[in-house]
Design an enzyme around this catalytic site. Structure first.
Site, PDB file in Angstrom:
ATOM      1  N   HIS A 160      -6.218  16.479   3.340  1.00 29.71           N
ATOM      2  CA  HIS A 160      -5.650  16.042   1.866  1.00 29.71           C
ATOM      3  C   HIS A 160      -6.531  16.586   0.867  1.00 29.71           C
ATOM      4  O   HIS A 160      -6.257  16.115  -0.344  1.00 29.71           O
ATOM      5  CB  HIS A 160      -5.735  14.560   1.834  1.00 29.71           C
TER       6      HIS A 160
HETATM    7  C1  UD1 Z   1      -8.491  10.124  -3.263  1.00 30.19           C
HETATM    8  C2  UD1 Z   1      -9.984  10.618  -3.725  1.00 30.19           C
HETATM    9  C3  UD1 Z   1     -10.629  11.426  -2.423  1.00 30.19           C
HETATM   10  C4  UD1 Z   1     -10.242  10.677  -1.335  1.00 30.19           C
HETATM   11  C5  UD1 Z   1      -9.057  10.214  -0.871  1.00 30.19           C
HETATM   12  C6  UD1 Z   1      -8.738   9.371   0.288  1.00 30.19           C
HETATM   13  C7  UD1 Z   1     -10.265  10.987  -6.011  1.00 30.19           C
HETATM   14  C8  UD1 Z   1     -10.563  12.195  -7.186  1.00 30.19           C
HETATM   15  N1  UD1 Z   1      -9.998  11.397  -4.959  1.00 30.19           N
HETATM   16  O1  UD1 Z   1      -7.770  11.539  -3.064  1.00 30.19           O
HETATM   17  O2  UD1 Z   1     -11.879  11.628  -2.798  1.00 30.19           O
HETATM   18  O3  UD1 Z   1     -10.791  11.372  -0.239  1.00 30.19           O
HETATM   19  O4  UD1 Z   1      -8.271   9.575  -2.201  1.00 30.19           O
HETATM   20  O5  UD1 Z   1      -7.508   9.335   0.834  1.00 30.19           O
HETATM   21  O6  UD1 Z   1     -10.467   9.769  -6.549  1.00 30.19           O
HETATM   22  N2  UD1 Z   1      -0.140   9.033  -3.594  1.00 30.19           N
HETATM   23  C9  UD1 Z   1       0.957   8.301  -3.075  1.00 30.19           C
HETATM   24  N3  UD1 Z   1       0.833   6.973  -2.668  1.00 30.19           N
HETATM   25  C10 UD1 Z   1      -0.462   6.465  -2.917  1.00 30.19           C
HETATM   26  C11 UD1 Z   1      -1.423   7.199  -3.242  1.00 30.19           C
HETATM   27  C12 UD1 Z   1      -1.363   8.292  -3.665  1.00 30.19           C
HETATM   28  O7  UD1 Z   1       2.026   8.717  -2.955  1.00 30.19           O
HETATM   29  O8  UD1 Z   1      -0.635   4.957  -2.223  1.00 30.19           O
HETATM   30  C13 UD1 Z   1      -0.161  10.369  -3.798  1.00 30.19           C
HETATM   31  C14 UD1 Z   1       0.363  10.523  -5.439  1.00 30.19           C
HETATM   32  O9  UD1 Z   1       1.292  11.618  -5.588  1.00 30.19           O
HETATM   33  C15 UD1 Z   1      -0.835  11.014  -5.943  1.00 30.19           C
HETATM   34  C16 UD1 Z   1      -1.413  11.749  -4.906  1.00 30.19           C
HETATM   35  O10 UD1 Z   1      -0.991  11.029  -3.583  1.00 30.19           O
HETATM   36  O11 UD1 Z   1      -0.872  11.696  -7.210  1.00 30.19           O
HETATM   37  C17 UD1 Z   1      -2.896  11.798  -4.845  1.00 30.19           C
HETATM   38  O12 UD1 Z   1      -3.451  10.683  -4.873  1.00 30.19           O
HETATM   39  P1  UD1 Z   1      -4.999  10.353  -5.617  1.00 30.19           P
HETATM   40  O13 UD1 Z   1      -5.506   8.886  -5.274  1.00 30.19           O
HETATM   41  O14 UD1 Z   1      -4.988  10.792  -6.982  1.00 30.19           O
HETATM   42  O15 UD1 Z   1      -6.038  11.292  -4.760  1.00 30.19           O
HETATM   43  P2  UD1 Z   1      -6.284  11.397  -3.092  1.00 30.19           P
HETATM   44  O16 UD1 Z   1      -5.654  12.744  -3.081  1.00 30.19           O
HETATM   45  O17 UD1 Z   1      -5.659  10.281  -2.453  1.00 30.19           O
HETATM   46  N1  UDP Z   2      -7.510   6.885   8.200  1.00 30.44           N
HETATM   47  C1  UDP Z   2      -6.684   6.114   8.727  1.00 30.44           C
HETATM   48  N2  UDP Z   2      -5.326   6.567   8.791  1.00 30.44           N
HETATM   49  C2  UDP Z   2      -4.728   7.671   8.592  1.00 30.44           C
HETATM   50  C3  UDP Z   2      -5.969   8.698   8.217  1.00 30.44           C
HETATM   51  C4  UDP Z   2      -7.188   8.188   7.837  1.00 30.44           C
HETATM   52  O1  UDP Z   2      -6.871   4.910   8.798  1.00 30.44           O
HETATM   53  O2  UDP Z   2      -3.831   8.026   8.713  1.00 30.44           O
HETATM   54  C5  UDP Z   2      -8.944   6.261   7.985  1.00 30.44           C
HETATM   55  C6  UDP Z   2     -10.022   7.244   8.704  1.00 30.44           C
HETATM   56  O3  UDP Z   2     -10.136   6.633  10.067  1.00 30.44           O
HETATM   57  C7  UDP Z   2     -11.051   7.034   7.879  1.00 30.44           C
HETATM   58  C8  UDP Z   2     -10.754   7.061   6.297  1.00 30.44           C
HETATM   59  O4  UDP Z   2      -9.239   6.664   6.553  1.00 30.44           O
HETATM   60  O5  UDP Z   2     -11.866   5.887   8.114  1.00 30.44           O
HETATM   61  C9  UDP Z   2     -10.664   8.189   5.810  1.00 30.44           C
HETATM   62  O6  UDP Z   2     -10.284   8.197   4.505  1.00 30.44           O
HETATM   63  P1  UDP Z   2      -9.669   9.781   3.999  1.00 30.44           P
HETATM   64  O7  UDP Z   2      -9.685  10.721   4.978  1.00 30.44           O
HETATM   65  O8  UDP Z   2      -8.202   9.443   3.314  1.00 30.44           O
HETATM   66  O9  UDP Z   2     -10.677   9.841   2.867  1.00 30.44           O
HETATM   67  P2  UDP Z   2     -12.008  10.526   2.844  1.00 30.44           P
HETATM   68  O10 UDP Z   2     -13.084  10.102   3.668  1.00 30.44           O
HETATM   69  O11 UDP Z   2     -12.066  12.071   2.845  1.00 30.44           O
HETATM   70  O12 UDP Z   2     -12.722  10.470   1.508  1.00 30.44           O
END
Ligand code: UD1
Ligand code: UDP
Length: 360
Positions: free
Chosen positions: A204
């Site tokens: 991601h």
């Molecule tokens: C965010 C965090 C990242 C973390 C990740 C965990 C920031 C800058 N990034 O990244 O550090 O590792 O969360 O998963 O805060 N979207 C949906 N549904 C949702 C949420 C998001 O469709 O419920 C889509 C949207 O198109 C959105 C994109 O995912 O624009 C990215 O979501 P966003 O929360 O901005 O960043 P993450 O990549 O999730």
């Molecule tokens: N996770 C989950 N379901 C998924 C992917 C991740 O429950 O489909 C959990 C994972 O076990 C971990 C956390 O989400 O506890 C990690 O989150 P993510 O990878 O979104 O973010 P990051 O840790 O990189 O910030």
């Protein structure tokens, strides 16, 4: 009794907050604020249910957007809540935009900040999280570090006051839920998987997903590995695949694309995998906790001790490096306790409660 206002918004923060909230509520009042950064059921509500996190007192429903828009809207909305509630502490987790918005709103109102997962650094300033971490640590009054390395990194930036080595709250969550996952998750059967006969992958990071050529290369590489690869798709990644029509080619071979899974299913998939390939921070650590080798699809990691112990290798996104690492991974013999003893949340609670309202 102190009042702590906890700010969460993204998937990993719900998981980290669960053990802390459980411990904290025995000794303090907690107000829970969900920024709404993640909002799909599979990215948010499922974790509140499975981990028995209390319903948020406030859901700010900010949703997705550019960094400035998302962080700015959170800042405005969090400030309103803080002015109304006037908590003794604001508690923030990790390094997302929700973390930074919470820290900025609090520091401007002179409300003390406690940062859980303080002191992490990738030294890659192209990552949005790196700015969020650095700025939050420099605004925080209490800094709860998961590892000695994090304590050292803070010291190198001149931060020594209010720093505590607590262990990692993700280990608390992992240990609490591993057995529950064994009892309640049917994901292996549902996906037709045998223990140790599949790989688990997650992807991601913007660096891997936002460039369609890079994403296609990664998906195609995963699809050609020797065992089936389960890839629960983060919505950011799904969006890119659909936007650029990458799906048909990447479906070839051994790749099983599934919706994001809940925490219990994820723990099952992690603990019974032969190998984990990921660019997630939390998943690298959970691979270690599960004793499963990890291939990190990045050039650097904040969780350097997993690499030093031999359980994690950094390969970036080059297909030949990924293939070689998956083929040649040698499981280390030693598995030291890198992330504490599973009682980080109690330690954090004790420090917070004894600190009372912050006195500078
Ligand atoms: C965010 C965090 C990242 C973390 C990740 C965990 C920031 C800058 N990034 O990244 O550090 O590792 O969360 O998963 O805060 N979207 C949906 N549904 C949702 C949420 C998001 O469709 O419920 C889509 C949207 O198109 C959105 C994109 O995912 O624009 C990215 O979501 P966003 O929360 O901005 O960043 P993450 O990549 O999730
Ligand atoms: N996770 C989950 N379901 C998924 C992917 C991740 O429950 O489909 C959990 C994972 O076990 C971990 C956390 O989400 O506890 C990690 O989150 P993510 O990878 O979104 O973010 P990051 O840790 O990189 O910030």
């Amino acid at each position: 009794m102190i009042t702590t206002l906890t700010i969460v918004g993204a998937r990993p923060q719900f998981i980290k907050a669960a053990p802390v909230s459980r411990a904290l509520r025995c000794h303090a009042r907690e107000i829970l604020v969900h920024t709404g950064q993640h909002y799909d059921r599979g990215m948010s509500a499922i974790f509140f249910e499975e981990l028995q996190l209390p319903e948020p007192d406030y859901n700010l429903c900010i949703g997705s957007g550019s960094h400035g828009k998302q962080t700015g809207e959170m800042l405005i909305a969090i400030e309103e809540v803080l002015l109304k509630e006037r908590p003794d502490w604001v508690l923030v987790y990790g390094d997302t935009n929700s973390t930074l918005a919470g820290a900025l709103a609090a520091v401007k109102l002179h409300i003390p900040i406690a940062h859980i997962e303080a002191g992490l650094r990738s030294f890659n300033r192209a990552m949005p999280e790196e700015h969020n971490r650095v700025l939050t640590d420099h605004a925080a009054d209490l800094l709860f570090c998961p590892t000695p390395h994090a304590v050292d990194l803070l010291a190198q930036e001149g931060i020594t006051h209010g720093v505590h080595l607590t262990g990692d709250v993700m280990l608390d969550a992992f240990l609490y839920n591993a057995e529950l996952a064994d009892r309640h998750s049917a994901i292996l059967t549902e996906l037709g998987l045998q223990p140790r006969e599949y790989y688990l992958a997650t992807l991601h990071r913007p660096a891997n997903t936002d460039d369609p050529t890079q994403l296609q290369t990664l998906l195609s590489t995963l699809a050609k590995l020797a065992l089936p690869v389960v890839l629960p798709l983060h919505p950011r990644t799904r969006y890119q695949i659909e936007q650029h029509n990458l799906l048909p080619e990447s479906k070839i071979g051994n790749l099983k694309l599934v919706e994001p899974v809940g925490y219990l299913d994820m723990l099952m998939l992690e603990r019974y995998a032969q190998l984990i390939l990921t660019d997630s921070g939390g998943v690298q650590k959970e691979a270690y906790m599960a004793g499963v080798p990890c291939i990190t699809l990045r050039e650097e990691t904040e969780w350097i001790e997993t690499v030093e112990s031999g359980w994690n290798v950094l390969v970036g996104a080059a297909p030949e490096h990924i293939q070689a690492a998956a083929h040649d991974f040698a499981r280390p013999k030693d598995h030291p306790a890198l992330y504490g003893d599973g009682h980080a949340a109690e330690r954090i609670t004790e420090i917070l409660v004894h600190s009372g309202p912050w006195k500078a």
